[in-house]
Design an enzyme around this catalytic site. Structure first.
Site, short mmCIF file in Angstrom:
data_model
loop_
_atom_site.label_atom_id
_atom_site.label_comp_id
_atom_site.label_asym_id
_atom_site.label_seq_id
_atom_site.Cartn_x
_atom_site.Cartn_y
_atom_site.Cartn_z
N GLU A 1 10.83 -6.81 1.30
CA GLU A 1 10.69 -8.09 0.64
C GLU A 1 9.19 -8.42 0.48
O GLU A 1 8.45 -8.44 1.46
CB GLU A 1 11.39 -9.14 1.52
N GLU B 1 -0.51 0.31 -6.73
CA GLU B 1 0.27 -0.34 -5.68
C GLU B 1 0.44 -1.83 -5.97
O GLU B 1 1.52 -2.40 -5.79
CB GLU B 1 -0.40 -0.17 -4.32
N GLY C 1 0.83 -1.20 0.00
CA GLY C 1 0.00 0.00 0.00
C GLY C 1 0.85 1.24 0.00
O GLY C 1 2.08 1.16 0.07
#
Lengths: 250, 250
Positions: free
Chosen positions: A127, A70, A54
DNA sequence: TAAGTTGTTCTCAGATTGAGTTGTTCTCAA
DNA sequence: TTGAGAACAACTCAATCTGAGAACAACTTA
């Protein structure tokens, strides 16, 4: 004082800032298990915890567009494959203390995607991975993202009942068995294959046959299966009801 | 760049301001017709148009609390009667140009209330009233409030199917006929009285009898009706399906 | 080739629904 | 006081839908 009066004589800089972000609960099915796209946080707060993908809404961007952006950034997806992902608004989360740094209202979205490649590491040090939803407990999740995920999963389960969105977890052409496995995975229990088959074909607009069949039978035997694609219904009438849970109430 | 990185080195004052408001689609039933709480705007933009009650979220207030506060301010309601109003989040509306003055993201809410007194004029010059939803067309409505209202009405219609929230339009004790009239009003077509009666009493937790009956029969005759109150179910299993519209699809 | 798996269709009992009917209790007006 | 009509509540019955299981042919691997 009403919103409108307020705004009329309002200078944004005078007012306590509220940040608006979009977060995405992106679901896919991998190896028969429901997976969720999550990002491991590098920096505090909640360093080492998992968070939903987000970020801020851009100034000239609609909320849904922000969520899709996003999603694209975190998955590396684009073009037709991105367009095939179902995206809907889930709800907004704005408890005053949900982010320790400032007031953040997050507009959460829910995405259904067919099995996608592993996310590419982007410019972030963070990650991103698809994680099985069963491997989560709220202790590992940042902010109120555990609650958002719960709401997203419940929404996904109920959406499968009355919309044909289960097809969005699959490739454009699929078999009835594959479709049933989507339901079984999301709902978390097995369904009667024969009854499911009858139901899917009887609901108008759910699926339409392509005339083709799979090249081979199942991995351990069985005939070739007919191939279908999504029909043009937006709602399923009558719905596919999931078996009543014991606790009907509350 | 992820939300979290962004926020870490972020000074709110540097960023384009976004205002967050709450708006409320408040529904009630008066004289057998569905009514909506609306406010007539005095000042431009959209002067003279009708708008939903709403306003800024206060700094230390949750979104739902803000919506309930706005509802209280516009209706003059408080205490137990305010608490009995059902309030849920409907969705957020954040198109960049939805307010000509600045970027405003509105978190819309949906409220179901029993028949309430006419709103008291508050400190605003603005005029608040309950208006029949049939008396509206989107030309008279400010901003994107026409769309928000449409979404709210559709949500209300579908909520009656699978939740017992129809009871929230009624006093704490009600008859089955009154409950059926709520469904008929919200769904906009008549239901079979006998079948409705059977269904309501057969769904576990929907209503529970009080043992009492109405003082008098119906206005034009008929026996006294038994009184019920809402049961403890949050969801109706199985649901009360509204008759399929012709256009099942799209 | 045998054994096992699976996609698809069928059967059948039980539950649910839609539509109409009946009986009784009540209000209103003659 | 009585008759007419209204409405609550319960019932009937056929049509449909559902859950559970069985059948069977088309495929796989061993």
């Amino acid at each position: 004082m009403s919103e409108q009066d307020f705004l009329a004589g309002y200078d944004p800089r005078d007012y306590p800032a509220v940040a608006v972000t979009v977060d995405v609960v992106a679901l896919t099915i991998r190896e028969g298990a429901l997976h969720l796209l999550l990002i491991r946080r590098g920096a505090p707060p909640y360093a080492g915890h998992w968070a939903l993908p987000g970020g801020f809404v851009h100034p000239d961007e609609d909320l849904a567009a922000g969520a899709r952006r996003e999603l694209a950034e975190e998955t590396g997806l684009g073009g037709e494959r991105l367009r095939r992902v179902h995206l809907e608004q889930l709800g907004s989360y704005g408890a005053p203390d949900r982010d320790p740094r400032m007031r953040v209202v997050s507009v959460a979205h829910l995405a259904f995607a067919p099995d996608l490649p592993d996310p590419v590491a982007d410019t972030d040090a963070d990650e991103a991975t698809w994680l099985p939803v069963t491997a989560l407990n709220s202790r590992q999740l940042a902010f109120d993202h555990g609650r958002i995920i719960d709401d997203g999963l419940e929404r996904a389960r109920s959406k499968l009942e009355y919309t044909p969105l289960a097809t969005r977890f699959l490739a454009p052409e699929f078999t009835v068995t594959e479709l049933r496995e989507v339901y079984e995975t999301v709902w978390g229990h097995p369904l009667h294959a024969g009854n499911f088959h009858r139901k899917v074909l009887s609901v108008p607009g759910f699926v339409e046959g392509t005339g083709a069949s799979t090249e081979r039978g199942g991995a351990r035997g069985g005939p070739r299966a007919k191939l279908y694609r999504a029909g043009d219904a937006r709602l399923l009438h009558p719905a596919l009801l999931r078996p009543a849970r014991e606790e009907t109430v509350r």
